[in-house]
Design an enzyme around this catalytic site. Sequence first.
Site, PDB file in Angstrom:
ATOM      1  N   VAL A   1       0.819  -1.223   0.000  1.00  0.00           N
ATOM      2  CA  VAL A   1       0.000   0.000   0.000  1.00  0.00           C
ATOM      3  C   VAL A   1       0.852   1.272   0.000  1.00  0.00           C
ATOM      4  O   VAL A   1       0.367   2.341  -0.364  1.00  0.00           O
ATOM      5  CB  VAL A   1      -0.995   0.048   1.187  1.00  0.00           C
ATOM      6  CG1 VAL A   1      -2.031  -1.061   1.081  1.00  0.00           C
ATOM      7  CG2 VAL A   1      -0.288   0.040   2.526  1.00  0.00           C
TER       8      VAL A   1
ATOM      9  N   TYR B   1       2.918   5.768  15.140  1.00  0.00           N
ATOM     10  CA  TYR B   1       1.571   5.208  14.934  1.00  0.00           C
ATOM     11  C   TYR B   1       0.500   6.267  15.217  1.00  0.00           C
ATOM     12  O   TYR B   1      -0.437   6.452  14.431  1.00  0.00           O
ATOM     13  CB  TYR B   1       1.405   4.009  15.863  1.00  0.00           C
ATOM     14  CG  TYR B   1       0.131   3.206  15.689  1.00  0.00           C
ATOM     15  CD1 TYR B   1       0.017   2.257  14.678  1.00  0.00           C
ATOM     16  CD2 TYR B   1      -0.944   3.367  16.551  1.00  0.00           C
ATOM     17  CE1 TYR B   1      -1.131   1.496  14.542  1.00  0.00           C
ATOM     18  CE2 TYR B   1      -2.097   2.611  16.425  1.00  0.00           C
ATOM     19  CZ  TYR B   1      -2.180   1.667  15.413  1.00  0.00           C
ATOM     20  OH  TYR B   1      -3.326   0.914  15.272  1.00  0.00           O
TER      21      TYR B   1
HETATM   22  N1  LIG Z   1      -5.830  -5.139  16.431  1.00  0.00           N
HETATM   23  C1  LIG Z   1      -6.066  -4.023  17.079  1.00  0.00           C
HETATM   24  O1  LIG Z   1      -6.190  -4.008  18.322  1.00  0.00           O
HETATM   25  C2  LIG Z   1      -6.211  -2.722  16.345  1.00  0.00           C
HETATM   26  C3  LIG Z   1      -6.646  -1.605  17.063  1.00  0.00           C
HETATM   27  C4  LIG Z   1      -6.784  -0.386  16.430  1.00  0.00           C
HETATM   28  C5  LIG Z   1      -6.510  -0.286  15.075  1.00  0.00           C
HETATM   29  N2  LIG Z   1      -6.091  -1.382  14.370  1.00  0.00           N
HETATM   30  C6  LIG Z   1      -5.823  -1.200  12.947  1.00  0.00           C
HETATM   31  O2  LIG Z   1      -6.486  -2.178  12.213  1.00  0.00           O
HETATM   32  C7  LIG Z   1      -5.786  -2.409  11.002  1.00  0.00           C
HETATM   33  C8  LIG Z   1      -5.650  -3.898  10.798  1.00  0.00           C
HETATM   34  O3  LIG Z   1      -4.821  -4.429  11.812  1.00  0.00           O
HETATM   35  P1  LIG Z   1      -5.014  -5.905  12.396  1.00  0.00           P
HETATM   36  O4  LIG Z   1      -5.270  -5.765  13.825  1.00  0.00           O
HETATM   37  O5  LIG Z   1      -5.956  -6.660  11.546  1.00  0.00           O
HETATM   38  O6  LIG Z   1      -3.516  -6.442  12.273  1.00  0.00           O
HETATM   39  P2  LIG Z   1      -2.868  -7.501  11.287  1.00  0.00           P
HETATM   40  O7  LIG Z   1      -1.418  -7.414  11.553  1.00  0.00           O
HETATM   41  O8  LIG Z   1      -3.562  -8.787  11.419  1.00  0.00           O
HETATM   42  O9  LIG Z   1      -3.192  -6.903   9.840  1.00  0.00           O
HETATM   43  C9  LIG Z   1      -2.453  -5.882   9.258  1.00  0.00           C
HETATM   44  C10 LIG Z   1      -2.294  -6.199   7.795  1.00  0.00           C
HETATM   45  O10 LIG Z   1      -1.608  -5.131   7.127  1.00  0.00           O
HETATM   46  C11 LIG Z   1      -0.741  -5.712   6.164  1.00  0.00           C
HETATM   47  N3  LIG Z   1       0.322  -4.795   5.786  1.00  0.00           N
HETATM   48  C12 LIG Z   1       1.329  -4.298   6.559  1.00  0.00           C
HETATM   49  N4  LIG Z   1       2.125  -3.509   5.814  1.00  0.00           N
HETATM   50  C13 LIG Z   1       1.611  -3.487   4.556  1.00  0.00           C
HETATM   51  C14 LIG Z   1       1.990  -2.863   3.349  1.00  0.00           C
HETATM   52  N5  LIG Z   1       3.078  -2.071   3.257  1.00  0.00           N
HETATM   53  N6  LIG Z   1       1.219  -3.079   2.255  1.00  0.00           N
HETATM   54  C15 LIG Z   1       0.145  -3.871   2.316  1.00  0.00           C
HETATM   55  N7  LIG Z   1      -0.275  -4.490   3.421  1.00  0.00           N
HETATM   56  C16 LIG Z   1       0.470  -4.297   4.534  1.00  0.00           C
HETATM   57  C17 LIG Z   1      -0.201  -6.968   6.863  1.00  0.00           C
HETATM   58  O11 LIG Z   1       0.333  -7.867   5.907  1.00  0.00           O
HETATM   59  C18 LIG Z   1      -1.457  -7.474   7.549  1.00  0.00           C
HETATM   60  O12 LIG Z   1      -2.185  -8.320   6.723  1.00  0.00           O
HETATM   61  C19 LIG Z   1      -4.459  -1.662  11.120  1.00  0.00           C
HETATM   62  O13 LIG Z   1      -4.523  -0.469  10.360  1.00  0.00           O
HETATM   63  C20 LIG Z   1      -4.364  -1.355  12.582  1.00  0.00           C
HETATM   64  O14 LIG Z   1      -3.611  -0.181  12.834  1.00  0.00           O
HETATM   65  C21 LIG Z   1      -5.941  -2.596  14.985  1.00  0.00           C
END
Ligand SMILES: NC(=O)c1ccc[n+]([C@@H]2O[C@H](COP(=O)([O-])OP(=O)(O)OC[C@H]3O[C@@H](n4cnc5c(N)ncnc54)[C@H](O)[C@@H]3O)[C@@H](O)[C@H]2O)c1
Length: 255
Positions: A62, A155
Amino acid sequence: MSGRTVVVTGAESGIGAACAAAFGRAGDRVAVLYHSDTAGAEASAAAVRTGGGEAITIQADVDGEASVDAAFAQVEAQWGPADVLVNSAGLNMTGVTVRDMKLDQWRRLIDTDLTGAFLTSRRFLTGRGDKNGDAAILHISSIHAYAVRAGGADYCAAKGGLTNLVETLAIEEAARGIRINAIEPGMILTPMNARAQADATYRATLEHNIPMQRAGNPEEVADLAVFLASDRARYITGARIVIDGGLSLMQAIGA
Ligand SMILES: NC(=O)c1ccc[n+]([C@@H]2O[C@H](COP(=O)([O-])OP(=O)(O)OC[C@H]3O[C@@H](n4cnc5c(N)ncnc54)[C@H](O)[C@@H]3O)[C@@H](O)[C@H]2O)c1
């Protein structure tokens, strides 16, 4: 609402994977954009098909302009312009304070969590051209967009910037009927919270601070995404919807 073309980034894992499956159950065509986990992407695509939708998998970084352009071109060649974009790709904070943070780390996180949202949003919009109406972008932001943590400057800055990107996009695209909203999760049980899933004591300590006394599941975030992308949310744009079991209301603990 079914038969839409939905692009989900970070769709091989966590919240993105749950969103892909949920849009599949809604009967949509889902482009599963993934970074490096091919098996995870195939599992997400299988979940979409099991739910009744269609799926393709596309590798995409991305934070790379050419990579994002190529991914959307592939989606458009197969299904036409996308109707919904769910931007879930992201990296987590590392706990490194600013005085110890390397510039490369700062750039990597901003490039992924903020510039990635710009690149995917822009390509989604240009792919639609002058087509008006019934389209939505959802950015998976975080409560850390406004509730900061020491060790998370990269972040928190990225997610805070995402708020302004979402709000600017919302007013730019409102007249075309394209709605842009942010989803702000708290603690969700995904690989991003691997330690909480592996360590029950650690998890209990964190969950103690959540008024609902538990972490959220990715499927609960996906339910919100499907709602926000649907006609039932047709008057919602530029909003930041918190989904955190009340966690972000606890900022005054100890005050
Ligand atoms: N899990 C939580 O508690 C939480 C809380 C708040 C926000 N979020 C947000 O939710 C979103 C999803 O996170 P998640 O919890 O599912 O974690 P996750 O690590 O399971 O998913 C993150 C995904 O992003 C992909 N990714 C990372 N760098 C990338 C790049 N350069 N290009 C394309 N893909 C890339 C990874 O391969 C992974 O599939 C994130 O933006 C995260 O900041 C998560």
